[in-house]
Design an enzyme around this catalytic site. Structure first.
Site, PDB file in Angstrom:
ATOM      1  CG  PHE A   1     -17.723  64.512  98.661  1.00 51.26           C
ATOM      2  CD1 PHE A   1     -18.261  63.394  99.258  1.00 51.26           C
ATOM      3  CD2 PHE A   1     -17.598  64.721  97.190  1.00 51.26           C
ATOM      4  CE1 PHE A   1     -18.176  62.086  98.498  1.00 51.26           C
ATOM      5  CE2 PHE A   1     -17.457  63.457  96.537  1.00 51.26           C
ATOM      6  CZ  PHE A   1     -17.511  62.169  97.147  1.00 51.26           C
TER       7      PHE A   1
ATOM      8  CG  ASP B   1     -17.343  72.353  96.318  1.00 46.57           C
ATOM      9  OD1 ASP B   1     -18.182  72.455  95.662  1.00 46.57           O
ATOM     10  OD2 ASP B   1     -16.628  71.372  96.577  1.00 46.57           O
TER      11      ASP B   1
ATOM     12  CG  HIS C   1     -23.776  70.902  98.882  1.00 46.22           C
ATOM     13  ND1 HIS C   1     -23.176  70.409 100.153  1.00 46.22           N
ATOM     14  CD2 HIS C   1     -23.128  69.881  98.176  1.00 46.22           C
ATOM     15  CE1 HIS C   1     -22.632  69.746 100.502  1.00 46.22           C
ATOM     16  NE2 HIS C   1     -22.457  69.229  99.054  1.00 46.22           N
TER      17      HIS C   1
ATOM     18  CD  GLN D   1     -24.331  61.941  93.305  1.00 45.79           C
ATOM     19  OE1 GLN D   1     -25.035  63.020  93.784  1.00 45.79           O
ATOM     20  NE2 GLN D   1     -24.715  60.940  93.384  1.00 45.79           N
TER      21      GLN D   1
ATOM     22  CE  LYS E   1     -23.599  67.065  94.933  1.00 46.95           C
ATOM     23  NZ  LYS E   1     -23.095  65.988  94.964  1.00 46.95           N
TER      24      LYS E   1
ATOM     25  NE  ARG F   1      -9.636  68.179  67.888  1.00 49.77           N
ATOM     26  CZ  ARG F   1     -10.461  67.250  67.250  1.00 49.77           C
ATOM     27  NH1 ARG F   1     -10.731  66.168  67.638  1.00 49.77           N
ATOM     28  NH2 ARG F   1     -10.782  67.575  65.822  1.00 49.77           N
TER      29      ARG F   1
ATOM     30  CE1 TYR G   1      -8.533  64.294  65.526  1.00 49.77           C
ATOM     31  CE2 TYR G   1      -8.081  64.484  63.066  1.00 49.77           C
ATOM     32  CZ  TYR G   1      -9.025  63.848  64.248  1.00 49.77           C
ATOM     33  OH  TYR G   1      -9.927  63.036  63.883  1.00 49.77           O
TER      34      TYR G   1
ATOM     35  NE  ARG H   1     -15.379  66.406  73.433  1.00 49.38           N
ATOM     36  CZ  ARG H   1     -14.381  65.727  73.114  1.00 49.38           C
ATOM     37  NH1 ARG H   1     -13.182  66.615  73.083  1.00 49.38           N
ATOM     38  NH2 ARG H   1     -14.038  64.651  72.830  1.00 49.38           N
TER      39      ARG H   1
END
Length: 388
Positions: free
Chosen positions: A88, A159, A162, A185, A188, A219, A226, A236
């Site tokens: 992909f 990767d 899968h 996703q 999956k 952060r 900050y 996140r």
């Protein structure tokens, strides 16, 4: 019109009260982002433990997981990343978006995973990372790739989009001494619609801590004033997605066991069809999570393969044409492409060119069905191939 019609397959995604209760739990805790709640933290601990990793970092999607991992591994302008030519597009674009050059190499004709000899030939002084993709849940040759990594000093980045729950010679993804990324996703093996994770083995705590900062705008966890320590972005994962993923993880092993048993049958049925060759295996990959049921019809042109897929879909199968060779997509050439022509890359990637033209895959929910459904599936495929 295909005379045969596919049976009903289990729906995907699957869910029950575990997901419902998790969503309510996340809702009622009153903090819906990871810095205020505990669902993401809990999921990271559980996912890391499940995969034998020291740390896991949940992020917004699998593409961001790759980008983040590559960034903390030092990938950027002036570097190269070796990837499979058959994968992909995120595998290549994650590196290209960081300013690196992606170098596609050929895959094995049977397993569709990186060819170690092709990898060794592609390493240069600029190579920063070698990225095996565990295609359809079948782990790449991690022994040969680990040796290349040791000999060249170039680290591996798995990767594992899968390969949730997959194993190589009894070792889980997080136990193979390399960083790995996952995708959650919608299609999956475990999903929250979108999501991703980076897992870090023992010895990579510093990269994990850097990745945390990079994924949270620089952060620290306890920052309330900050103090942005380094440049970063917001990758996140939210608390609702994490609550769903905790429930998905709890049933992963049971689903893998079912898929593995069903693939044994389906691959035998497919192999009995004249002209059909199922994806091969490797006895060292002793736990295949079976993200896709893949098979080839060697010699079939891309046009005829696409027509075959259309017939399978018309009959009701969740069938798809295989990934296009990344060097044959417009997106590949927009950023960080090697100084080669399409034809030059194709000449050194003959297996990729063939597979991307003649390969078909079925969504893994087919492998959650019963034996009668698999026999019916094979009959539909046999009819369609006979007319291809």
């Amino acid at each position: 019109m295909n005379a045969r019609k596919a049976p009903e397959f289990p729906a995907w995604p699957q869910y029950d009260d575990a997901e419902r209760n998790g969503l309510v739990r996340a809702l009622e805790q009153g903090q819906w982002w990871r810095m205020g709640g505990d669902e993401v933290n809990s999921f990271e601990r559980e996912f890391a433990a499940h995969h034998g990793a020291a740390h896991a970092l949940a992020v917004t999607n699998g593409t961001h997981a790759l980008e983040l991992a590559l960034q903390v591994m030092g990938v950027g302008p002036g570097t190269e990343v070796i990837v499979p030519a058959f994968t992909f597009i995120s595998s290549s674009q994650a590196a290209q978006r960081l300013g690196a050059v992606t170098v596609p190499v050929d895959v094995d004709a049977a397993t569709y995973n990186l060819d170690p000899e092709a990898v060794a030939a592609a390493v240069t002084p600029r190579t920063k990372v070698i990225m095996p993709v565990h295609m359809a849940g079948l782990m790449a040759d991690m022994d040969a790739l680990a040796k290349i990594s040791a000999d060249t000093g170039v680290p591996l980045l798995q990767d594992a989009a899968h390969a949730h729950g997959a194993r190589w010679q009894g070792k889980r993804v997080g136990e193979l001494d390399s960083i790995a990324t996952f995708s959650f996703q919608n299609g999956k093996l475990m999903t929250a619609g979108e999501g991703g994770a980076v897992v870090f083995p023992d010895g990579e705590t510093e990269k994990y801590e850097t990745a945390f900062l990079r994924h949270s705008c620089g952060r620290p966890r306890d920052d309330r004033r900050y103090f942005h320590k380094i440049a970063g972005s917001n990758m996140r994962l939210n608390e609702f997605s994490a609550s769903v993923l905790r429930a998905q993880l709890a049933r992963l092993d049971e689903q893998i066991a079912v898929r593995d048993e069903r693939w044994t049958l389906l691959s035998r049925l497919l192999g009995a069809i004249d002209g059909v060759v199922p994806q091969g295996g490797d006895v060292r990959a002793d736990r295949n999570s079976h993200y896709m049921a893949m098979f080839r019809i060697p010699g079939l042109t891309e046009e005829r393969r696409n027509a075959l897929v259309d017939r399978l879909v018309e009959a009701g199968l969740p069938a798809f044409a295989a990934f296009r060779a990344i060097y044959r997509t417009d997106a590949f050439w927009e950023l960080g492409a090697p100084d080669e022509s399409v034809d030059a890359i194709a000449r050194r990637c003959p297996n990729t060119d063939a597979i991307s033209s003649d390969c078909v895959w079925l969504h893994h929910r087919v492998l959650l069905a019963g034996e009668p459904e698999l026999h019916a599936t094979a009959e539909i495929i046999a009819d369609a191939v006979a007319r291809a």
